[in-house]
Design an enzyme around this catalytic site. Structure first.
Site, PDB file in Angstrom:
ATOM      1  N   ARG A  25     -66.638  45.292 -41.465  1.00 48.58           N
ATOM      2  CA  ARG A  25     -67.795  45.682 -42.271  1.00 48.58           C
ATOM      3  C   ARG A  25     -68.152  44.575 -43.259  1.00 48.58           C
ATOM      4  NH1 ARG A  25     -66.318  50.715 -44.828  1.00 48.58           N
ATOM      5  NH2 ARG A  25     -65.929  51.563 -42.759  1.00 48.58           N
ATOM      6  N   ARG A  47     -73.050  47.232 -47.513  1.00 48.65           N
ATOM      7  CA  ARG A  47     -73.757  47.617 -48.733  1.00 48.65           C
ATOM      8  C   ARG A  47     -73.296  46.876 -49.980  1.00 48.65           C
ATOM      9  NH1 ARG A  47     -72.915  53.857 -48.830  1.00 48.65           N
ATOM     10  NH2 ARG A  47     -71.136  53.290 -47.498  1.00 48.65           N
ATOM     11  N   ARG A  62     -82.093  46.745 -45.691  1.00 52.01           N
ATOM     12  CA  ARG A  62     -81.987  48.122 -45.223  1.00 52.01           C
ATOM     13  C   ARG A  62     -82.941  49.078 -45.941  1.00 52.01           C
ATOM     14  NH1 ARG A  62     -77.722  50.786 -43.190  1.00 52.01           N
ATOM     15  NH2 ARG A  62     -79.262  52.467 -43.239  1.00 52.01           N
ATOM     16  N   TYR A 118     -65.752  62.166 -32.953  1.00 50.81           N
ATOM     17  CA  TYR A 118     -67.074  62.324 -33.574  1.00 50.81           C
ATOM     18  C   TYR A 118     -67.931  63.298 -32.776  1.00 50.81           C
ATOM     19  CZ  TYR A 118     -66.774  58.661 -37.152  1.00 50.81           C
ATOM     20  OH  TYR A 118     -66.443  57.925 -38.263  1.00 50.81           O
ATOM     21  N   ASP A 163     -72.814  49.728 -34.483  1.00 51.87           N
ATOM     22  CA  ASP A 163     -71.979  50.851 -34.894  1.00 51.87           C
ATOM     23  C   ASP A 163     -71.244  51.366 -33.665  1.00 51.87           C
ATOM     24  OD1 ASP A 163     -71.640  52.805 -37.412  1.00 51.87           O
ATOM     25  OD2 ASP A 163     -71.513  53.983 -35.576  1.00 51.87           O
TER      26      ASP A 163
END
Length: 362
Positions: free
Chosen positions: A40, A44, A53, A167, A89
């Site tokens: 990652r 952010r 984004r 998931y 992702d």
């Protein structure tokens, strides 16, 4: 009965950036310095990422090659990392199979039509990824055009069958994965079919990534640490092993990674990937002893330490490097992804410090 597999025809081995520190360490050869990259690493914590984004969904950025390439390159331009990892992702294949995926701000991934019954498993498709996710391969081609002049290799990746299945069944992230385990125990035949479908689509997807230009690959089994050794061996390892063997046939080095997996490391290592990723819960040297002879290791700084004062961060980086002992095959990384609150200065400082401490002759 699992979904039938076809063996890949290995693409011609890409020798570009072969002598980079990262690919040298992946071969367990002595690199000019310990390579560093971060899971990652485009995220952010970077203001340029937040700016790009703004007003755009995660899926829009993934499915727009120019945007995905730009995000992939942001940490390459900001830091001296030794590898890039494609902005994508692990859940990207799910919509192509018929699952209604959305990334909800402040919440995370949400699946509206999660798997609840064996019939739900049987409804899942296994389409050709070259047709359903061509944007990923185009993103790779665009990124390689920018990375190659810098001598930096590109990592492609997938989620492992168990992690994607969890998931799909939970419908979101979970702390306990109760629904997943109940389904696994109650419906073993449907579970095997589900793992087989993920094995098939993920193997094809990674093959297409390599053909497009990924020079190494990582298989993220992020949540498999929730399982006991028995359950891993019974319900997860067979399909994961077949997937890994297919990926190894592509001619690029492979990393297999999970969190909370200290009890699973010997079984994970037995799949024979070039490198196994370790989280921060075990000292690096103890984790390395659990791997196969000659196998490399990736890790294993606690990502929260990048928010600590430099005196503590430096101390723990020194500890990890001491545990590695200068042995070839160590790739410095965090034990999971970088956190949004991570100061960029600490990221830059750790990368440069690891390079200086481990440089040949240094």
């Amino acid at each position: 009965m699992t979904h039938p597999q076809r063996p890949p025809s290995a693409p011609a081995v890409d020798q570009t950036n072969r002598d980079s520190a990262f690919l040298t360490a992946m071969r367990r050869e002595r690199a000019p310095h310990t390579p560093v990259w971060f899971m990652r690493q485009a995220g952010r914590y970077m203001p340029e990422y937040r700016a790009l984004r703004a007003g755009r969904s995660m899926l829009e950025c993934i499915r727009t090659p120019d945007l995905a390439a730009e995000i992939t390159m942001q940490p390459i331009k900001a830091f001296n990392v030794d590898a890039a990892i494609l902005f994508n992702d692990i859940l990207t294949p799910l919509p192509t199979m018929g699952l209604d995926l959305d990334f909800v701000g402040g919440v995370g991934p949400q699946i509206a039509n999660r798997i609840e019954t064996p019939a739900d498993v049987d409804r899942l498709g296994v389409p050709a990824t070259a047709e359903t996710m061509p944007y990923t391969m185009e993103s790779i081609r665009l990124v390689r055009q920018q990375l190659d002049p810098r001598g930096i290799p590109l990592i492609g990746f997938i989620g492992a069958p168990f992690t994607l299945a969890s998931y799909a069944i939970e419908g979101k992230g979970s702390k306990t994965y109760d629904r997943t385990k109940r389904f696994m125990y109650a419906e073993p035949a449907a579970w095997a079919r589900l793992m087989g479908k993920f094995e098939a689509i993920l193997g094809d997807y990674l093959e297409q990534q390599v053909r497009a230009g990924a020079q190494a690959v990582q298989v993220f089994d992020s949540w498999v640490g929730m399982l006991s050794v028995h359950d891993y061996r019974t319900f997860v390892k067979p399909a994961t092993d077949r997937l890994v063997q297919r990926v190894k046939g592509l001619g690029v080095p492979v990393i297999y990674f999970g969190t909370g997996t200290q009890h699973l490391l010997p079984d994970m290592a037995s799949l024979g990937t070039d490198v196994v990723g370790a989280d921060w819960r075990l000292p690096l040297d103890e984790a390395w002893k659990l791997l196969q002879p000659g196998q490399g290791i990736q890790g294993n700084l606690d990502p929260l330490l990048l928010q600590a004062p430099w005196r503590e961060l430096k101390h723990q980086v020194d500890r990890i490097l001491a545990e590695a002992g200068g042995r070839p095959g160590h790739i410095f990384n965090v034990g999971h992804g970088l956190l949004p609150e991570t100061p960029m200065d600490n990221v830059a400082r750790v990368i440069d410090y690891v390079h200086e401490r481990t440089a040949k002759g240094g």
